[in-house]
Design an enzyme around this catalytic site. Structure first.
Site, short mmCIF file in Angstrom:
data_model
loop_
_atom_site.label_atom_id
_atom_site.label_comp_id
_atom_site.label_asym_id
_atom_site.label_seq_id
_atom_site.Cartn_x
_atom_site.Cartn_y
_atom_site.Cartn_z
N CYS A 1 30.02 40.78 63.99
CA CYS A 1 29.26 39.53 63.97
C CYS A 1 28.08 39.63 64.93
O CYS A 1 27.12 40.35 64.63
CB CYS A 1 30.13 38.31 64.26
SG CYS A 1 31.19 38.51 65.71
N SER A 2 28.13 38.94 66.07
CA SER A 2 26.97 38.95 66.97
C SER A 2 27.41 38.77 68.42
O SER A 2 26.70 38.16 69.20
CB SER A 2 26.00 37.84 66.58
OG SER A 2 26.68 36.61 66.53
N CYS A 3 28.58 39.27 68.79
CA CYS A 3 29.11 39.11 70.14
C CYS A 3 28.13 39.66 71.17
O CYS A 3 27.59 40.76 70.99
CB CYS A 3 30.46 39.80 70.27
SG CYS A 3 31.69 39.07 69.17
N CYS B 1 27.55 44.63 67.92
CA CYS B 1 28.74 43.96 67.40
C CYS B 1 28.67 44.11 65.90
O CYS B 1 27.91 43.39 65.25
CB CYS B 1 28.78 42.49 67.81
SG CYS B 1 30.16 41.61 67.03
#
Lengths: 204, 127
Positions: free
Chosen positions: A107-109, A104
């Site tokens: 962000c940090s999906c 991602c």
């Protein structure tokens, strides 16, 4: 605190989290029991063992695998895994010609119901920046070297779809049952930066 | 805003909150269509990363209709928009630079890699 140092947050972060937590509880914005329940959920109940069960089922049951590749959210739901950050899932099948990996960059999906919360490296700027530009070099650092003719597919989770990699079943695992197979499936193999463990050779 | 209680945690997490919308919006693109992403530099939120702006790709999957996050972040409105998976070649995004540090000379064939992004309808134009 986790004993895994490579996953451990910086001490500053720990202090900041403690300060925020006590402030939020003091102001009545957070119920400490709900907080404990949330932490317990992702420390002991929801994690990569869920994803490993999905992968092992797909390895053993071809009909299930087809459902998983056609409608991943529903097929994962059949095993009882669903919900937050896994509402709209897609499963990516690795083959001898194609290797999938997930990042991602924004962000940090990450697919929580099947993998739990993302490891620190997955959220780090270097992984996010490098996975899309030098995937082969990143894979090599994770210990995965692929032939040049294997196509690498990098999936950047830029919207609300969450991805799970279906790794290839390890050779020499024909005799193993579904439960034993799930023990070979690592978290990293379902992100696409690792491979499943090889089965332990039995002495005959 | 009501405070989440311990009893609500399990059912809330299990239910989740999909941003998929039960609204039909005609797709402007079909699987197999060649598209180019818009060049844009919005002040606010967007899900079109800088590295993929103004790049050519191919639609490989129609995910259906979702809340358009750029608008939702700006004013909270849930407007429906189609979401596609778009495939870009590594060469289209990054040019001739090679993925292997030991092989940097020009003329080496592009690396065998593609990058897939989930992109909303209005990020895309037909080629």
């Amino acid at each position: 605190m986790s004993k895994h140092h490579h996953n451990a947050p910086l001490p500053d972060t720990v202090l900041r989290v403690k300060a925020l937590e006590s402030l939020l509880i003091e102001k009545g914005l957070v119920d400490p029991e709900a907080l404990d329940e949330l932490i317990d959920t992702y420390e002991t109940k929801v994690g990569p063992r869920n994803g490993a069960a999905v992968v092992a089922r797909a390895w053993c049951d071809d009909n299930y695998k087809q459902r998983l590749l056609t409608d991943a959210s529903a097929a994962i739901g059949e095993l009882g895994f669903s919900g937050r950050q896994g509402e709209d899932m897609v499963v990516l099948e690795n083959t001898p010609d194609v290797h999938n990996m997930v990042v991602c960059t924004l962000c940090s999906c990450y697919p929580w119901p099947v993998l739990g919360l993302p490891p620190v490296w997955y959220k780090s700027a270097p992984y996010r920046a490098r996975a899309v530009i030098e995937p082969r070099a990143v894979l090599a650092e994770f210990g995965v070297t692929l032939d040049d003719d294997v196509e690498i597919r990098v999936w950047d989770s830029t919207a609300e779809i969450r991805y799970l990699v279906l790794p290839m079943r390890p050779t020499g695992s024909d005799d193993l049952d579904e439960h034993a197979l799930s023990g070979l499936v690592t978290r990293d193999s379902m992100i696409g930066v690792g491979l499943p463990q090889a089965p332990v050779q039995q002495n005959r | 805003m009501p405070v989440l209680t311990a009893k609500q945690v399990e059912p809330e997490l299990r239910r989740g909150s999909s941003t998929r919308m039960a609204v039909d919006v005609d797709p402007r693109f079909r699987v197999g269509d060649e598209v180019i992403t818009r060049k844009m530099n919005p002040r606010g939120h967007t899900r079109l990363p800088r590295y993929a702006r103004g790049r050519r790709g191919i639609v490989v999957r129609d995910h259906g209709v979702f809340i358009f996050p750029d608008r939702h972040a700006a004013d909270g409105l849930k407007t429906p928009q189609r979401l596609y998976s778009v495939r870009f070649s590594h060469h289209e995004l990054w040019g001739p630079n090679h993925d292997r540090p030991d092989v940097t000379r020009a003329g080496f064939p592009p690396i065998n890699a593609s990058i897939f992004l989930d992109l909303f309808d209005e990020y895309l134009e037909s080629l």
